[in-house]
Design a protein around this motif. Structure first.
Motif, PDB file in Angstrom:
ATOM      1  N   ARG A  55       0.821  -1.224   0.000  1.00 23.64           N
ATOM      2  CA  ARG A  55       0.000   0.000   0.000  1.00 23.64           C
ATOM      3  C   ARG A  55       0.852   1.271   0.000  1.00 23.64           C
ATOM      4  O   ARG A  55       0.542   2.236   0.701  1.00 23.64           O
ATOM      5  CB  ARG A  55      -0.945   0.003   1.213  1.00 23.64           C
ATOM      6  N   GLU A  60      -2.206   7.034  -4.481  1.00 21.57           N
ATOM      7  CA  GLU A  60      -2.745   5.851  -3.846  1.00 21.57           C
ATOM      8  C   GLU A  60      -3.786   5.184  -4.739  1.00 21.57           C
ATOM      9  O   GLU A  60      -4.416   5.826  -5.582  1.00 21.57           O
ATOM     10  CB  GLU A  60      -3.374   6.185  -2.494  1.00 21.57           C
ATOM     11  N   ILE A  61      -3.960   3.880  -4.547  1.00 21.76           N
ATOM     12  CA  ILE A  61      -4.968   3.112  -5.290  1.00 21.76           C
ATOM     13  C   ILE A  61      -6.264   3.198  -4.486  1.00 21.76           C
ATOM     14  O   ILE A  61      -6.451   2.488  -3.496  1.00 21.76           O
ATOM     15  CB  ILE A  61      -4.515   1.653  -5.471  1.00 21.76           C
ATOM     16  N   THR A  62      -7.157   4.061  -4.912  1.00 17.68           N
ATOM     17  CA  THR A  62      -8.338   4.363  -4.104  1.00 17.68           C
ATOM     18  C   THR A  62      -9.269   3.172  -3.946  1.00 17.68           C
ATOM     19  O   THR A  62      -9.951   3.049  -2.919  1.00 17.68           O
ATOM     20  CB  THR A  62      -9.119   5.536  -4.713  1.00 17.68           C
ATOM     21  N   ASN A  65      -9.027   1.273  -0.722  1.00 14.92           N
ATOM     22  CA  ASN A  65      -9.343   1.947   0.539  1.00 14.92           C
ATOM     23  C   ASN A  65     -10.608   1.357   1.156  1.00 14.92           C
ATOM     24  O   ASN A  65     -11.676   1.986   1.185  1.00 14.92           O
ATOM     25  CB  ASN A  65      -9.512   3.457   0.310  1.00 14.92           C
ATOM     26  N   HIS A 473      -1.325   6.042 -13.514  1.00 14.69           N
ATOM     27  CA  HIS A 473      -2.653   5.481 -13.802  1.00 14.69           C
ATOM     28  C   HIS A 473      -2.825   4.009 -13.437  1.00 14.69           C
ATOM     29  O   HIS A 473      -3.696   3.344 -14.007  1.00 14.69           O
ATOM     30  CB  HIS A 473      -3.018   5.672 -15.284  1.00 14.69           C
ATOM     31  N   ASP A 475      -4.156   3.158 -10.788  1.00 21.37           N
ATOM     32  CA  ASP A 475      -5.459   3.136 -10.135  1.00 21.37           C
ATOM     33  C   ASP A 475      -6.566   2.738 -11.104  1.00 21.37           C
ATOM     34  O   ASP A 475      -7.519   2.051 -10.731  1.00 21.37           O
ATOM     35  CB  ASP A 475      -5.765   4.490  -9.505  1.00 21.37           C
ATOM     36  N   ARG A 476      -6.450   3.141 -12.368  1.00 16.46           N
ATOM     37  CA  ARG A 476      -7.443   2.768 -13.374  1.00 16.46           C
ATOM     38  C   ARG A 476      -7.410   1.264 -13.639  1.00 16.46           C
ATOM     39  O   ARG A 476      -8.445   0.640 -13.864  1.00 16.46           O
ATOM     40  CB  ARG A 476      -7.195   3.538 -14.668  1.00 16.46           C
ATOM     41  N   GLN A 479      -9.104  -0.495 -10.610  1.00 13.47           N
ATOM     42  CA  GLN A 479     -10.548  -0.287 -10.613  1.00 13.47           C
ATOM     43  C   GLN A 479     -11.225  -1.193 -11.635  1.00 13.47           C
ATOM     44  O   GLN A 479     -12.262  -1.814 -11.360  1.00 13.47           O
ATOM     45  CB  GLN A 479     -10.867   1.179 -10.911  1.00 13.47           C
TER      46      GLN A 479
END
Length: 487
Positions: A55, A60-62, A65, A473, A475-476, A479
């Motif tokens: 982490r 951050e990788i939302t 969370n 990116h 995080d994309r 997701q």
């Protein structure tokens, strides 16, 4: 035996049984990771696992969370597969000086388990944690080329491969292979010796094409480029039959038999045992490398992605479609090395990849799957910098990083002891311009390979830990690939 001893033993057994049952009931997501040539697959998986377990991703990788979220490595479930060497690759990236890890050359696997607090009241009161196993299956993108072999016989493959070789730019390996095909075999020469020499020259030609960045040197076989456990095997001792070579008595029967053996022994088991289990897939693509070579390389990339789509979306009448019920419901195509460009070009890079896949998708048959696109850098090695242009008015959107040894720009060697600012060029606003030779001339873009850069600290027993993992990116990616499984 005392009652207290019996009670302790019983408790241990019950705990072990509970853990076993909990593992059996934990859902598993099988995530396939593959990449076309030089796409950065090893670094991507290392970054992906580090984001799940440590982490420290920045930004951050939302999607991770979740209350009480933690991730940890577990023994992989398939004892027959090599383990992805996460720790070794992480050690390379955090060494002093840091180094890029070597590419993997065979299929491997790694299991990461996530735990987090449930959102529903009943589970919270019962103290039941939500859990998810993520089995990451890593395999070379070159192996996807083999899907085309399953629909061809030896004669069809030979004709197609010979045509591709004659259309390829003249290079020593390609010329040596075509010369071998054009020369009549020596009288009385053993068939096995002809097959050995033919396979050696054909593999050298394919390796040459790959090294030159040609993404579609042939329709296979993929193991000629990434042999894995079959290196040196007679299963790889065959070649296409073309020109005067076809006149050698008995050679066609030998090569055709080995071609069919390759499909039966190597190709089909891979798709049956491993590929058919994948539920989510990410395909990493070195779009920048193709763009820098010009429109012809972009079209070759399009052809390579068409083969990938044919594997992920098999038609009902195809061999793979008859064999398996396709499980891949989501595919992400990611243009890697986005940190080679200033952020202003990231959206353009993703748009070019989307257009390439869209064109390839029109020719790929089969049921649809959810598809997304992104421009990413699994490990960001640069920072964005704006510099004034030579005319004193136009701003140049540059990147700044420390070049790898041996890098040059404009014919001049770059210093490797300090960070340098580089203007890589701008991508076209219209993604269709990537197919036009007058818009992006070969070599007009200036991409420099940079040293990996990670912020590290000292953890338990002096072990090196990553305190900050910069990326673009990711995080994309999280997701799209796992977001819906973390509710």
């Amino acid at each position: 035996m005392r009652l207290s001893d019996l009670t302790d033993q019983t408790s241990d057994v019950l705990r072990q049984a509970g853990a076993y049952l909990d593992d059996l009931t934990t859902p598993t997501l099988k995530l396939g990771v593959t990449g076309l040539s030089r796409a950065g697959k090893t670094v991507f998986i290392t970054a992906f696992v580090n984001a799940l377990t440590n982490r420290t991703a920045d930004p951050e990788i939302t999607v991770l969370n979740r209350p009480g979220m933690r991730g940890f490595l577990e023994p992989q479930p398939d004892d027959a597969l090599p383990r992805f060497n996460y720790e070794g690759h992480l050690a390379d990236l955090t060494a002093s000086p840091p180094r890029w890890p070597e590419s993997t050359r065979h299929i491997s696997q790694l299991r990461v388990t996530l735990e987090w607090q449930p959102s529903d009241w009943l589970r919270q009161q019962a103290g039941i944690q939500r859990r998810l196993h993520i089995d990451i299956i890593d395999y070379p993108g070159e192996w996807l080329a083999d899907i085309g072999l399953l629909e061809q016989n030896f004669a069809e493959w030979s004709t197609h491969t010979g045509h591709l070789a004659r259309e390829a730019p003249a290079r020593p390996g390609r010329d040596a292979w075509l010369a071998f095909c054009a020369a009549p075999p020596a009288e009385g020469r053993p068939m096995e010796q002809i097959a050995l020499e033919g396979a050696r020259l054909f593999q050298a030609y394919l390796a040459e094409q790959k090294a030159a960045g040609r993404l579609q040197p042939s329709a296979g076989p993929g193991r000629f480029l990434m042999p894995g456990d079959y290196e040196g095997s007679p299963l790889l001792t065959f070649c296409p039959l073309d020109g005067e070579l076809a006149k050698a008595a008995g050679l066609e029967a030998l090569l055709s038999r080995r071609f069919e053996s390759y499909k039966t022994t190597v190709v089909k088991p891979f798709f049956e045992k491993h590929f058919s289990r994948i539920e989510r897939q990410i395909v990493l693509v070195d779009v920048l490398g193709a763009l820098n070579q010009g429109p012809r390389a972009v079209v070759e990339m399009e052809n390579a992605l068409e083969r990938a789509l044919a594997a992920f979306r098999p038609g009902r009448d195809s061999w793979l479609g008859r064999l398996i019920n396709p499980r891949v419901d989501s595919i992400m195509f990611a243009a890697t090395k986005a940190d080679h460009l200033n952020r202003r070009n990231h959206a353009r890079l993703a748009a070019i990849l989307e257009k390439v896949v869209e064109r390839a998708r029109t020719r790929a048959s089969g049921a649809g799957a959810r598809i997304a696109f992104a421009a990413i850098a699994a490990l960001r090695c640069t920072e964005d910098v704006t510099r004034r242009g030579e005319n004193g008015r136009d701003d140049l959107q540059c990147v700044r990083g420390t070049p790898l040894p041996g890098q040059s720009l404009g014919g001049s060697a770059l210093a490797t002891d300090r960070a340098l600012t580089v203007f890589p060029g701008d991508l076209p606003m219209d993604p269709l311009d990537a197919f036009e030779p007058e818009v992006i001339e070969p070599g007009s873009l200036s991409f420099v390979r940079f040293m990996p850069r990670l912020e590290t600290g000292e953890g338990y027993s002096g072990a090196v830990t990553v305190s900050r993992w910069p990326h673009v990116h990711l995080d994309r990616v999280f997701q799209f690939l796992i977001g819906d499984r973390l509710s």
